[in-house]
Design a protein around this motif. Structure first.
Motif, short mmCIF file in Angstrom:
data_model
loop_
_atom_site.label_atom_id
_atom_site.label_comp_id
_atom_site.label_asym_id
_atom_site.label_seq_id
_atom_site.Cartn_x
_atom_site.Cartn_y
_atom_site.Cartn_z
N SER A 182 0.85 -1.19 0.00
CA SER A 182 0.00 0.00 0.00
C SER A 182 0.89 1.24 0.00
O SER A 182 1.92 1.27 0.67
N THR B 126 -3.14 -6.39 -3.41
CA THR B 126 -3.00 -7.65 -2.68
C THR B 126 -3.07 -8.81 -3.66
O THR B 126 -3.83 -8.77 -4.65
N ASN C 275 -3.63 0.34 -3.04
CA ASN C 275 -3.42 -0.96 -2.42
C ASN C 275 -3.44 -2.06 -3.47
O ASN C 275 -4.27 -2.03 -4.39
#
Length: 621
Positions: free
Chosen positions: A560, A572, A570
């Motif tokens: 992030s 992931t 961000n």
């Protein structure tokens, strides 16, 4: 005589002095209040008008091998909010949510895209002191038995005073939107979607409270629109019949002296099937509830009651709770509801050793409300105990135990008993289920004197035991799990390192499984903590007596980045892979990937306050 006159004169002088002093103080206080009142507009205007908010977008990609489609491959979610602050007195927040799952087009020009209850919504919530106006998509809570968090599109008003006085709420809107059935043009069969009647309702909540007691009256009504699905509604298989529901409730609380506290709520719910052809019965308990409920032969009335009394001492609390909900009790103002239940429970809480030792516990009996028409009756004992011991800031332990025991008796006179194949020869079925749960944790900080580099070790365990007893036949399961973790945090480098080990065993009637494996975590911040990264991995080895042994690998990575406290990005990535042993032929190896990219932007449209202007002038200098 002169002595008496002197004393009277002195008393007169003293009284006049006191009166003049009080009058002088009142005059000074009045002058001060007038000055504050005159300066109030200037103080209010000094706060100015502020407008700020946030908009964010999140997109998720999912892919899996040799597995059924468990979710949409590509999904996007857009949300945002903006709040207007007028002179620090009036708050006007506005928010919206848009999900791509609610937008499903069969072709670019098809507008009949709604296949479920729409997720998208707009929300506007202006606030002034204790008054809140709700416009758009919102939810409200009156009580568990009436309106309890159900989403609606419409209008709502809430008033909550800071201290004591009258309070209340009102809502009017659509609880469920119409979802038209989609039929195959060739076969005229219903396609995969969930048709739904449009459901509208309103609710009123009025109450009064002070420091000693409170009283509240609630009325809620919801009704399906019979004509919202057209003429084909009667031909849809599995579609629930349209209903109308009216709920009235009274709730309150009171202090009995300084240490006893009482709470209660009693609710009556009336439910009618709107398309029922049954004729109305003259023996209805509550009639039409002041003309709000349509009454026919299907109308039923059910009650719900909840009350409690609590004693609060210096070092301990004791309480008793009683709850009873009739069978088939229902409110359309809640998504989930448990009925056919009677529960009585006692609880206690205490703190010992100067607050270092805390003990909580409860014990109760739950049962259903059996009657002659029911096939079985059930009751169960439920209890739990929690002990927390914290001798210092560096050491903490906790232990929780819960017990669940239920008994079921199946009545022999019912005809359907003969259709239960394993028990055709039985006249009565006595069934008992016992479930026990024990879990604990220990946390120890190894070097508390070093605040820059903290080391800690943590351990937790779980033990679950279940026994099912029917006559002389007993079956059960035992699940145990142990986790040990070590962490090292470095505040100077902005990094956290962790390692752990997991060990578990599951024992069932026909199988036994071992689970064992290590785990690793690492997180670090860069560029003055503007960039934060984190990684987590674990490998789990499973050994089963009846199934194929396997290795499961999980990895999660994320990053992030924040820029000027306005932009936040961000990313992931999650990966899971299962490899079966070569000896286990016929079982495929599988993997799953999930990636999510999100961006959020915080903004300020305007700020006319004097403080903002002062900060701008300082920055310019």
């Amino acid at each position: 005589m002169n002595h008496i006159y002197k004393n009277v004169f002195r008393a007169f002088v003293i009284i006049m002095y006191v009166c003049v002093s009080i009058k002088a103080q009142d005059v000074e206080q009045t002058i001060r209040q007038v000055k504050e009142f005159r300066n109030m507009p200037k103080q209010i205007l000094a706060n100015g008008i502020k407008a700020s908010g946030e908009i964010s977008n999140s997109t998720t990609y999912y892919e899996a091998s040799l597995l059924e489609d468990r979710r949409i491959p590509l999904e996007s979610y857009l949300s945002g909010n903006i709040n207007f602050d007028f002179f620090g007195k009036v708050q006007m927040p506005f928010s919206f949510n848009i999900n791509s799952q609610s937008l499903n087009f069969t072709h670019p020009f098809d507008k009949n895209y709604r296949f479920q209850q729409p997720f998208n919504g707009l929300q506007f919530r202006p606030m002034y002191k204790g008054l809140t106006l709700l416009v758009g998509t919102n939810s409200m809570v009156f009580s568990p038995y009436t309106l309890n968090g159900h989403r609606f599109n419409g209008l709502g008003i809430e008033y909550k005073p800071k201290k004591e006085g009258f309070f209340g709420g009102f809502m009017l809107g659509t609880l469920l939107q119409r979802v038209q059935p989609q039929f195959d043009s060739a076969t005229n069969k219903l396609l995969i979607n969930q048709p739904s009647y449009e459901q509208n309702g309103f609710g009123v909540d009025i109450g009064f409270k002070n420091k000693q007691k409170s009283l509240e009256l609630i009325l809620f009504k919801a009704s399906d629109d019979v004509g919202s699905l057209g003429e084909k509604a009667d031909t849809i298989k599995g579609l629930a019949l349209p209903v109308q529901n009216v709920v009235a409730s009274i709730k309150g609380s009171s202090n009995l002296g300084k240490k006893f506290f009482v709470n209660f709520e009693f609710a009556v719910s009336g439910l009618t099937q709107l398309k029922s052809k049954l004729e109305s019965s003259e023996s209805q308990s509550f009639g039409s509830l002041a003309g709000l409920l349509m009454v026919n032969g299907s109308t039923i009335y059910r009650n719900a009651l909840k009350t409690s009394i609590t004693y609060k001492g210096k070092t301990f609390n004791l309480g008793v709770e009683y709850n009873r909900v009739d069978p088939d009790y229902k409110t359309l103002g809640a998504y989930y509801f448990t009925n056919n239940l009677e529960n009585i429970k006692g609880n206690f809480a205490t703190q010992l050793m100067m607050g270092k030792l805390s003990v909580l516990g409860s014990l109760g009996r739950q049962s259903d409300l059996a009657n002659d028409g029911k096939s079985q009756s059930m009751f169960q004992w439920v209890g739990n105990t929690s002990i927390t011991y914290k001798p210092s800031e560096t050491f903490n332990t906790s232990l929780v135990y819960s017990n669940f025991t239920s008994f079921t008796n199946l009545r022999p006179q019912l005809e359907y008993l003969t259709s239960i194949v394993p028990y055709n020869a039985l006249d009565t079925l006595n069934y008992r289920q016992i479930s026990q749960n024990l879990q604990g944790s220990i946390t120890k900080i190894i070097n508390p004197q070093n605040r820059d580099k903290r080391r800690a070790i943590m351990a937790d365990f779980l033990l679950q035991k279940s026994d099912d007893v029917q006559g002389k036949l007993s079956t059960g399961s035992l699940v145990s799990n142990l986790n040990v973790r070590y962490s090292l945090s470095n505040t100077i480098k902005k990094e956290v390192l962790g390692a752990g080990f997991a060990l578990g065993r599951d024992d069932y009637l026909i199988s036994k499984t071992w689970l064992i494996g290590p785990s690793f975590t690492y997180a670090r911040g860069f560029f003055k903590n503007q960039l934060k990264t984190q990684t987590a991995m674990n490998v789990l080895r499973t050994l089963s007596s009846t199934q194929a042994n396997s290795n499961v690998f999980n990895a999660r990575m994320g990053a992030s980045y924040s820029l000027e406290k306005k932009h936040n990005l961000n990313l992931t990535f999650m990966f899971m892979k299962r490899d079966l042993d070569e000896s286990s032929l016929g079982y495929p190896n599988t993997w799953q990937i999930t990636a999510t990219l999100s961006y959020a932007y915080r903004f300020s449209l305007m700020d006319t306050s004097k403080k903002k202007k002062a900060d701008d002038s300082l920055n310019s200098n």
